[in-house]
Design an enzyme around this catalytic site. Sequence first.
Site, PDB file in Angstrom:
ATOM      1  N   SER A 284      42.261  -6.681  63.737  1.00 42.11           N
ATOM      2  CA  SER A 284      41.126  -6.685  64.656  1.00 42.11           C
ATOM      3  C   SER A 284      41.256  -5.617  65.739  1.00 42.11           C
ATOM      4  CB  SER A 284      40.992  -8.043  65.322  1.00 42.11           C
ATOM      5  OG  SER A 284      40.051  -7.951  66.364  1.00 42.11           O
ATOM      6  N   ARG A 330      35.230   3.496  67.557  1.00 37.67           N
ATOM      7  CA  ARG A 330      35.954   3.561  66.288  1.00 37.67           C
ATOM      8  C   ARG A 330      36.038   4.964  65.706  1.00 37.67           C
ATOM      9  NH1 ARG A 330      33.457  -1.929  63.463  1.00 37.67           N
ATOM     10  NH2 ARG A 330      34.646  -3.364  64.761  1.00 37.67           N
ATOM     11  N   GLU A 425      23.978  -5.136  54.935  1.00 37.92           N
ATOM     12  CA  GLU A 425      24.647  -3.833  54.826  1.00 37.92           C
ATOM     13  C   GLU A 425      24.044  -2.984  53.704  1.00 37.92           C
ATOM     14  OE1 GLU A 425      28.929  -4.170  54.480  1.00 37.92           O
ATOM     15  OE2 GLU A 425      29.223  -2.009  54.400  1.00 37.92           O
TER      16      GLU A 425
END
Lengths: 637, 256
Positions: A284, A330, A425
């Site tokens: 995570s 990210r 998605e």
Amino acid sequence: MQLDARIPAGPIEKKWESHRFGMKLVNPANKRKYTVLVVGTGLAGASAAASLAELGYNVKAFCFQDSPRRAHSIAAQGGINAAKNYQNDGDSIYRLFYDTVKGGDYRAREANVYRLAENSVNIIDQCVAQGVPFAREYGGVLANRSFGGAQVSRTFYARGQTGQQLLIGAYQGLERQIGLGKVEMHARTELLDVVVVDGVARGIVTRNLVSGKIESFVGDAVVLCTGGYGNVFFLSTNAKGCNTTAIWRAHKKGALFANPCYTQIHPTCIPVSGDYQSKLTLMSESLRNDGRVWVPKAGGDKRSPDQIPEGDRDYYLERRYPSFGNLVPRDVASRAAKAVCDEGRGVGPGGLGVYLDFADAIKRLGANTVAERYGNLFQMYERITGENPYKVPMRIYPAVHYTMGGLWVDYNLMSNVPGLFVAGEANFSDHGANRLGASALMQGLSDGYFILPYTLGNYLAGVKPGSIDTQHAAVKDAEAEVGERTKKMLSLKGKRTVDSFHRELGKIIWDECGMARNRKGLEGAIERVRTLRDQFWTDAHVTGSGDEVNKELEKAGRVADFFELGELMCRDALAREESAGGHFREEYQTPEGEAQRDDENFCYTSAWQWKSDAEPQGLVKEPLTFDYVKPTQRSYK
Amino acid sequence: MRLTLHVWRQRNGRAEGQFVKYDMPNASEDMSFLEMLDVLNEGLVAQGQDPVAFDHDCREGICGMCGFVINGVPHGPERGTTACQLHMRKFKDGDELWIEPWRASAFPVLKDLSVNRSAFDRIIQAGGFISVHTGSAPDGNALPIAKEASDRAMDAAQCIGCGACVAACPNASASLFTAAKIGHLGLLPQGQPERDRRAVSMVERMNAEGFGHCSNLGECEAACPKEISIEFIARMNRDYLGGAFSQRPAGARIED
């Protein structure tokens, strides 16, 4: 070809409300005359199937796993965003909308993102009512945490298993409708083609993964909720079964494929340990709240980490991004890790890893507090690597995690093929060129619970129910095509396993269309993928027969589609001569090495149209306009 | 490390099965158990032989798709761990491993190590839900729930539905699976209106599917990769008993 996104007129906060009011309704007594085929039972599929069945439509649902509860939404750890502002910290629908558009590097549709933010608050209510055991405060109210660089605490979570709990909630709703006879469930059944009749999606062809039987199902609309295509890379954090076949088959039947090059590489995954590696495991993102990322200053430093003194360490995120430090988004964190490994400063086997060190956090907070926060993650890390992260720094490396691209859909989530809807998605969706943490669960459930039940009804209100059956020539043709393809794969008696082809394909895409791309690499990759695909169709070996459980055959069908998709990803990356979010073209960067967008020439969605096996797809552009959030250069310095 | 594997091979549900011996000369201790089987299968395919069929998907221990018995223990020797998260460093060079599918008449074998667990879905269909229509929910904070109740519900809710509890039980009972769902929903205020009905309906479905009874041996808890407590079975029995009274038709007596 002209694309119409069908975005309603009016101010952004009124668009969805007025659109819903303007939609046609199906009379309750007539709903049962309509059949909807829902493929995939993750968050989007299960929530859509259950909600449509509740409304009274006949639903047939399909998944390749042995139960709808296994879909890969289950693996999401961190949480789900919602603009509840329960923490009184200044959150609002508008702020969630703003953060998502910015986080997506200004490559998403404003109207869709606003609706997503609006729906987020209803999702939490719905899930609580279903019995999802979200984390709570002692006073009994819902707890929140911050996530992924957001400045407010808007993430709801259920330990480290938020995806599991949300999916189980949707699954239970689905099972309830199955028990009531409103949903006919087909597990261990894989879609192999979409049936299009006179330009309209009317059915699917499937293979029963136990008996091998090829079957067809027809309906008044088809909904694909089949997830992302990250497994094109072979190694990814996706489940082993995740594949592109459903959306790729639909693409070859006319549905446009949008932004295939937008893939998300997650920075904190456990590095590859050997050639046998079958998948990658995500740790995570929350670990970056307390862990410090570093590599040795000098290349080739083989000392063990505890032997490397402070002065010989490079905490490169803190150095390059002093204000965000270890908490940069990210895409930025992933590229920075690649950069130091490319310089030869990576750690661990093969030099593809960086340290995520908790020594300072343990000194500051004590081992107990660190265990409370991350105990289950540390345990998982130790189970996989055999190393104790309380004593030795973790080794992490980026891995493919999510795909922002997918089938093009309009505001109603319908593709350019009438009757073919795409959710979750699988569509190109609301995340632009980069998805923020805790937003995937939100989008899947928004699509399934709160958008499709309206927009699909509006579509069905305009069509006559049940006008074709499985004897229709188009159905028979599609079945014959699937049968031929299966037979062809089984007749391949070459020398190489399907997995060896998949690994080789994945390596090409990872090297040339992964964290950083450039013209020469992409052009070379297109040629290599084509050559590899040709080799596959002569030199692969698929064991067994078509009329039994045959996992090799299942893999072969999926890999065959990944070749074609991989090529399109490279073409898309080549055509987009800018850097945006997860798409980083080395030729287009700022002097500091950050992504450089080109809003003047590339502020559009790239939608690719299938032509034939002999010629490449054609590009159709959907221009993007930003009336509310002004595009700026993202900076985390 | 070098291992000897005895793997259950069974062509389909109608065929006879048997253990087949394979030599695994080069397993690495960093491999997961499933990766070790991948290597075995690559070798089999390269020789044109039928690979071993086993179910798996996420390989992160959460989807519940994988699972088989290793040397008599569901998911193998590491406590609280699914087969996909079990790593070969837990074994020694020269070990001999017996690998077989879940054994239960309610879980018929499909092929090799893969079984049909659809009975679990049917138990959920019988009542493992809260009947709430999409869009009809009140605000999430309208109903405060004590943290303790919510946490305990979560302890039960984390069941992954893998079936190890059934495989571990000498009676092939599905009590731990069924109890975990009854416990999860029954501990929350949202689950109260249907609590009695749910318990009765799910237990009856579990029995009808051909699972055995619970005789409190606790093997299920020991095998459960999520370490779900058998306390939930006690809770289920209480709810079932209460439900058996409250759910009888008005005016009816309980006589037998």
